[in-house]
Design a protein around this motif. Sequence first.
Motif, PDB file in Angstrom:
ATOM      1  N   LEU A  21      -3.661   8.101  -8.310  1.00  0.00           N
ATOM      2  CA  LEU A  21      -4.768   6.576  -8.901  1.00  0.00           C
ATOM      3  C   LEU A  21      -5.249   5.897  -8.130  1.00  0.00           C
ATOM      4  CD1 LEU A  21      -1.892   5.347 -10.968  1.00  0.00           C
ATOM      5  CD2 LEU A  21      -3.815   5.917 -11.649  1.00  0.00           C
ATOM      6  N   CYS A  22      -5.114   6.010  -6.864  1.00  0.00           N
ATOM      7  CA  CYS A  22      -5.441   5.285  -5.163  1.00  0.00           C
ATOM      8  C   CYS A  22      -7.449   6.574  -5.010  1.00  0.00           C
ATOM      9  CB  CYS A  22      -4.954   5.893  -4.710  1.00  0.00           C
ATOM     10  SG  CYS A  22      -5.196   5.645  -2.358  1.00  0.00           S
ATOM     11  N   GLU A  23      -6.674   7.625  -5.669  1.00  0.00           N
ATOM     12  CA  GLU A  23      -8.560   8.405  -5.425  1.00  0.00           C
ATOM     13  C   GLU A  23      -8.947   7.873  -6.745  1.00  0.00           C
ATOM     14  OE1 GLU A  23     -10.027  13.033  -5.397  1.00  0.00           O
ATOM     15  OE2 GLU A  23      -8.119  12.547  -5.583  1.00  0.00           O
ATOM     16  N   GLY A  26     -11.492   4.721  -6.303  1.00  0.00           N
ATOM     17  CA  GLY A  26     -11.782   4.240  -5.010  1.00  0.00           C
ATOM     18  C   GLY A  26     -11.559   3.697  -3.789  1.00  0.00           C
ATOM     19  N   LYS A  27     -10.298   4.293  -3.022  1.00  0.00           N
ATOM     20  CA  LYS A  27      -9.475   3.207  -2.568  1.00  0.00           C
ATOM     21  C   LYS A  27      -9.137   4.540  -1.549  1.00  0.00           C
ATOM     22  CE  LYS A  27      -9.756  -1.021  -4.961  1.00  0.00           C
ATOM     23  NZ  LYS A  27     -10.932  -1.762  -4.639  1.00  0.00           N
ATOM     24  N   THR A  28      -9.178   3.698  -0.120  1.00  0.00           N
ATOM     25  CA  THR A  28      -8.890   4.629   0.431  1.00  0.00           C
ATOM     26  C   THR A  28      -7.430   4.379   1.034  1.00  0.00           C
ATOM     27  OG1 THR A  28      -9.416   3.444   2.718  1.00  0.00           O
ATOM     28  CG2 THR A  28     -10.888   5.163   2.421  1.00  0.00           C
ATOM     29  N   HIS A  29      -6.099   5.180   1.721  1.00  0.00           N
ATOM     30  CA  HIS A  29      -4.894   5.181   2.073  1.00  0.00           C
ATOM     31  C   HIS A  29      -5.082   3.489   3.372  1.00  0.00           C
ATOM     32  CE1 HIS A  29      -2.430   9.468   1.499  1.00  0.00           C
ATOM     33  NE2 HIS A  29      -3.782   8.954   0.219  1.00  0.00           N
ATOM     34  N   THR A  30      -6.106   3.928   3.729  1.00  0.00           N
ATOM     35  CA  THR A  30      -5.876   2.534   4.415  1.00  0.00           C
ATOM     36  C   THR A  30      -6.476   1.250   3.592  1.00  0.00           C
ATOM     37  OG1 THR A  30      -6.849   3.985   6.395  1.00  0.00           O
ATOM     38  CG2 THR A  30      -6.902   1.322   6.751  1.00  0.00           C
ATOM     39  N   GLN A  31      -6.647   0.797   3.151  1.00  0.00           N
ATOM     40  CA  GLN A  31      -7.708  -0.224   1.977  1.00  0.00           C
ATOM     41  C   GLN A  31      -6.163  -0.689   0.989  1.00  0.00           C
ATOM     42  OE1 GLN A  31     -10.401   1.363  -0.104  1.00  0.00           O
ATOM     43  NE2 GLN A  31     -12.047   0.074   1.131  1.00  0.00           N
ATOM     44  N   ALA A  32      -5.114   0.812   0.683  1.00  0.00           N
ATOM     45  CA  ALA A  32      -3.868   0.107   0.143  1.00  0.00           C
ATOM     46  C   ALA A  32      -2.761  -0.239   0.350  1.00  0.00           C
ATOM     47  CB  ALA A  32      -3.455   1.273  -1.024  1.00  0.00           C
ATOM     48  N   ARG A  40      -2.562   2.273   7.428  1.00  0.00           N
ATOM     49  CA  ARG A  40      -2.200   3.475   6.040  1.00  0.00           C
ATOM     50  C   ARG A  40      -1.206   4.469   5.582  1.00  0.00           C
ATOM     51  NH1 ARG A  40      -3.844   8.606   7.691  1.00  0.00           N
ATOM     52  NH2 ARG A  40      -3.202   7.970  10.167  1.00  0.00           N
ATOM     53  N   VAL A  41      -0.742   4.055   7.558  1.00  0.00           N
ATOM     54  CA  VAL A  41       0.481   5.358   7.481  1.00  0.00           C
ATOM     55  C   VAL A  41       1.176   4.573   6.602  1.00  0.00           C
ATOM     56  CG1 VAL A  41       2.270   6.082   9.182  1.00  0.00           C
ATOM     57  CG2 VAL A  41       0.389   6.295   9.942  1.00  0.00           C
ATOM     58  N   GLY A  42       1.752   3.565   6.166  1.00  0.00           N
ATOM     59  CA  GLY A  42       3.348   3.245   5.490  1.00  0.00           C
ATOM     60  C   GLY A  42       3.465   3.698   4.359  1.00  0.00           C
ATOM     61  N   PHE A  43       1.493   3.294   3.907  1.00  0.00           N
ATOM     62  CA  PHE A  43       1.117   3.592   2.471  1.00  0.00           C
ATOM     63  C   PHE A  43       1.146   5.521   2.070  1.00  0.00           C
ATOM     64  CE2 PHE A  43      -1.727   5.833  -0.993  1.00  0.00           C
ATOM     65  CZ  PHE A  43      -1.847   4.804  -2.477  1.00  0.00           C
ATOM     66  N   THR A  44       0.940   6.207   3.173  1.00  0.00           N
ATOM     67  CA  THR A  44       0.855   7.814   2.973  1.00  0.00           C
ATOM     68  C   THR A  44       2.170   8.601   2.844  1.00  0.00           C
ATOM     69  OG1 THR A  44      -1.244   7.811   4.679  1.00  0.00           O
ATOM     70  CG2 THR A  44       0.007  10.117   4.165  1.00  0.00           C
ATOM     71  N   HIS A  45       3.264   7.536   3.431  1.00  0.00           N
ATOM     72  CA  HIS A  45       4.751   7.688   3.447  1.00  0.00           C
ATOM     73  C   HIS A  45       4.493   7.707   2.002  1.00  0.00           C
ATOM     74  CE1 HIS A  45       5.918   7.416   7.817  1.00  0.00           C
ATOM     75  NE2 HIS A  45       5.199   7.980   7.658  1.00  0.00           N
ATOM     76  N   LEU A  46       4.322   7.030   0.939  1.00  0.00           N
ATOM     77  CA  LEU A  46       4.242   6.940  -0.596  1.00  0.00           C
ATOM     78  C   LEU A  46       4.104   7.895  -0.832  1.00  0.00           C
ATOM     79  CD1 LEU A  46       3.771   2.853  -0.482  1.00  0.00           C
ATOM     80  CD2 LEU A  46       5.965   3.525  -0.438  1.00  0.00           C
ATOM     81  N   VAL A  47       3.197   7.861  -0.417  1.00  0.00           N
ATOM     82  CA  VAL A  47       2.316   9.436  -1.844  1.00  0.00           C
ATOM     83  C   VAL A  47       2.596  11.202  -0.662  1.00  0.00           C
ATOM     84  CG1 VAL A  47       0.360   7.972  -2.275  1.00  0.00           C
ATOM     85  CG2 VAL A  47       0.407   9.186  -0.218  1.00  0.00           C
ATOM     86  N   SER A  48       3.387  10.416  -0.017  1.00  0.00           N
ATOM     87  CA  SER A  48       4.415  12.429   0.450  1.00  0.00           C
ATOM     88  C   SER A  48       5.648  12.015   0.240  1.00  0.00           C
ATOM     89  CB  SER A  48       3.924  12.126   2.467  1.00  0.00           C
ATOM     90  OG  SER A  48       4.409  11.219   2.956  1.00  0.00           O
TER      91      SER A  48
END
Length: 289
Positions: A21-23, A26-32, A40-48
């Motif tokens: 849904l992020c992709e 059109g949003k980046t992990h940084t924006q989310a 950005r790492v905080g959001f990446t931890h959610l999707v990983s």
Amino acid sequence: MQVTFGPQVARRVLRYELDRLCEQAGKTHTQAGERLGVSRVGFTHLVSGKNLPSRPALEILLDFFGRPDRIPMMLELLTVAKLKPDQQSTVRQDIESSSSLNDFELAVGLEAVANGIEVFDPMVVNGLLQTEAYARELIAYHASITLGVDIEVSVALRMRRQSVITREESPAELWWVVEEQALHRPVGDSAVMAAQFDHLLDMTSRPNINVQVIPRDVGVHPALSGAFFLLRFDDDWRVAYEETRRSAYYYDAPDAVEDYGKVMNHLRHLALNPKRSRALFAKLRKEVQ
């Protein structure tokens, strides 16, 4: 439909959906991450899968992605994701405009990120290998006896699912075992069936796709109860899936997955090898000319 699954399945689909849904938005992990007030790492931890989002964070993200309609389903997944490893939950899932086997969210979500798919089908050609015309015949019939099925949306979804085995980059490996009787079942007219056999011959020329046919003279075998899937992922996590007309079940306990794996191996032993199976497709193709 009643869908029964455990926390690992819920975590996987939750991760996949957030990233997808992020992709799509059109949003980046940084924006989310910024929208949540994390890095950005905080959001990446959610999707990983390293962390689970809180309920408020999930609602904020889905609103940010422009998909507040997904909030109820995602909150349901979050609830199951928080269960103990040995627990399971049964939830009600509406199959919006879908046709039948595997075209609903949990199955599609897991299938899309699997790197290995093993399937047994006793009745029809699997959805991952159907032509659009063959799929339309099945879906149109289902729509004729089921209220609320959108044929065009359902056919489009069925075709999109196939990208998991046809994409150029890292397509999933598919191993399909099918009863010969499924290939003799007329779905549509002879033109539809001829095109379906042509498609099977084309698809089985791909290095990531293997097909084996169980001949009609094989009697009793260990999968007489019906179709099932086995999905494998990059970290070697595996899940088995099967459904009835009213319910779907996901099993990721090691003993359950091992049991389905043994059944699949036994079916492969009973079936024609891939080369002879392709020869059967060619023979049946000639018969419908």
